[in-house]
Enzyme design. Structure first.
Site, PDB file in Angstrom:
ATOM      1  CE  LYS A  18      -2.214  -0.975   3.841  1.00 51.28           C
ATOM      2  NZ  LYS A  18      -1.538  -2.229   4.237  1.00 51.28           N
ATOM      3  NE  ARG A  92      -3.837  -1.108  10.133  1.00 50.74           N
ATOM      4  CZ  ARG A  92      -2.825  -0.513   9.509  1.00 50.74           C
ATOM      5  NH1 ARG A  92      -2.959   0.635   8.929  1.00 50.74           N
ATOM      6  NH2 ARG A  92      -1.654  -1.106   9.456  1.00 50.74           N
ATOM      7  NE  ARG A 131       7.277  -2.960   6.367  1.00 54.28           N
ATOM      8  CZ  ARG A 131       6.017  -2.580   6.280  1.00 54.28           C
ATOM      9  NH1 ARG A 131       5.574  -2.076   5.153  1.00 54.28           N
ATOM     10  NH2 ARG A 131       5.206  -2.698   7.292  1.00 54.28           N
ATOM     11  NE  ARG A 133       6.789   0.001   9.696  1.00 57.69           N
ATOM     12  CZ  ARG A 133       5.582   0.036   9.147  1.00 57.69           C
ATOM     13  NH1 ARG A 133       5.408   0.558   7.950  1.00 57.69           N
ATOM     14  NH2 ARG A 133       4.556  -0.469   9.778  1.00 57.69           N
ATOM     15  NE  ARG A 144       2.261  -4.061  11.813  1.00 58.06           N
ATOM     16  CZ  ARG A 144       2.939  -3.813  10.717  1.00 58.06           C
ATOM     17  NH1 ARG A 144       3.987  -4.539  10.389  1.00 58.06           N
ATOM     18  NH2 ARG A 144       2.598  -2.832   9.944  1.00 58.06           N
TER      19      ARG A 144
HETATM   20  P1  AMP Z   1       1.098   0.887   8.862  1.00 57.80           P
HETATM   21  O1  AMP Z   1       2.252   1.781   8.570  1.00 57.80           O
HETATM   22  O2  AMP Z   1      -0.124   1.247   8.073  1.00 57.80           O
HETATM   23  O3  AMP Z   1       1.440  -0.563   8.758  1.00 57.80           O
HETATM   24  O4  AMP Z   1       0.693   1.148  10.393  1.00 57.80           O
HETATM   25  C1  AMP Z   1       1.620   0.921  11.445  1.00 57.80           C
HETATM   26  C2  AMP Z   1       0.896   0.874  12.778  1.00 57.80           C
HETATM   27  O5  AMP Z   1       0.210   2.113  13.008  1.00 57.80           O
HETATM   28  C3  AMP Z   1      -0.186  -0.174  12.892  1.00 57.80           C
HETATM   29  O6  AMP Z   1       0.326  -1.449  13.249  1.00 57.80           O
HETATM   30  C4  AMP Z   1      -1.077   0.410  13.982  1.00 57.80           C
HETATM   31  O7  AMP Z   1      -0.497   0.261  15.259  1.00 57.80           O
HETATM   32  C5  AMP Z   1      -1.031   1.886  13.646  1.00 57.80           C
HETATM   33  N1  AMP Z   1      -2.111   2.286  12.697  1.00 57.80           N
HETATM   34  C6  AMP Z   1      -1.944   2.818  11.453  1.00 57.80           C
HETATM   35  N2  AMP Z   1      -3.117   3.089  10.886  1.00 57.80           N
HETATM   36  C7  AMP Z   1      -4.072   2.714  11.768  1.00 57.80           C
HETATM   37  C8  AMP Z   1      -5.495   2.729  11.765  1.00 57.80           C
HETATM   38  N3  AMP Z   1      -6.194   3.191  10.709  1.00 57.80           N
HETATM   39  N4  AMP Z   1      -6.137   2.252  12.869  1.00 57.80           N
HETATM   40  C9  AMP Z   1      -5.455   1.796  13.949  1.00 57.80           C
HETATM   41  N5  AMP Z   1      -4.119   1.756  14.000  1.00 57.80           N
HETATM   42  C10 AMP Z   1      -3.422   2.204  12.940  1.00 57.80           C
END
Ligand code: AMP
Length: 190
Positions: A18, A92, A131, A133, A144
């Site tokens: 994404k 989400r 990656r 992170r 996750r």
């Molecule tokens: P991402 O970079 O999209 O993988 O998001 C990294 C982390 O940020 C996730 O594992 C959540 O802890 C938090 N996060 C990001 N977007 C959301 C969302 N829309 N709702 C809840 N937590 C989020």
């Protein structure tokens, strides 16, 4: 693009591409790229109140509570005032999706299209682990993916029922996936 602002949502498991595809798309069609994950990571780095509230969730791979996420989105929409937007990693949960619909309605907007990146778990996991992170240890990455299946995957049907879902095969290299995204999307945003 037409007069009505374009609101895109990128949906798919962590590791679906994404972020990578979102970057390319926003360059191609000049929309705001709103990645809630990036926003929270920046907030954690800055030590802001939102960052302090989000930190332990990010670290453990749990979802940040809807209330915190929605506050960030509401602030963005208030400032953006109907700019073309690509949401990445949001919504989400079903509650987030419903609240997004409500918020957009207040601004006389609606979701234009949802690009769902379909990738098998093993592909997503391999990408996550390559990656490097901070929240991409094997344990957290697996967790996750589990959270994705439980809380986020139901949005596939939610948006399919709303008639805005575009499913793209997210396996393979960046270029072929970008091509698939563009082919699928260009008709939807005319
Ligand atoms: P991402 O970079 O999209 O993988 O998001 C990294 C982390 O940020 C996730 O594992 C959540 O802890 C938090 N996060 C990001 N977007 C959301 C969302 N829309 N709702 C809840 N937590 C989020």
């Amino acid at each position: 693009m037409g007069e009505r602002p374009v609101i895109l949502v990128l949906l798919g498991p962590p590791g679906a591409g994404k972020g990578t595809q979102g970057e390319r798309l926003v360059r191609r069609i000049a929309v705001d790229h709103v990645s809630t994950g990036d926003l929270f990571r920046d907030a954690v780095t800055a030590g802001s109140p939102a960052g302090l509230r989000a930190e332990s969730y990010l670290h453990s791979g749990q979802l940040v509570p809807d209330q915190v996420v929605l506050q960030v989105i509401e602030e963005y929409l208030g400032v953006a005032r109907g700019r073309d937007t690509c949401f990445d990693g949001f919504p989400r949960t079903r509650n987030q999706a419903e609240k997004l619909d409500d918020l957009l309605k207040q601004f006389n907007l609606a979701v234009t299209a949802v690009i769902y990146f379909n990738v098998p778990d093993d592909v997503a996991l391999t990408r996550l682990l390559s990656r490097g992170r901070e929240d991409d240890t094997e344990e957290t990455a697996r967790y996750r993916l589990q959270v994705y299946h439980e809380d986020t995957a139901p949005l596939i049907d939610y948006y399919r029922d709303a008639g805005v879902l575009i499913e793209v095969d997210g396996s393979g290299g960046v270029e072929p996936v970008a091509q698939r995204v563009w082919t699928a999307l260009k008709n939807a945003i005319r």
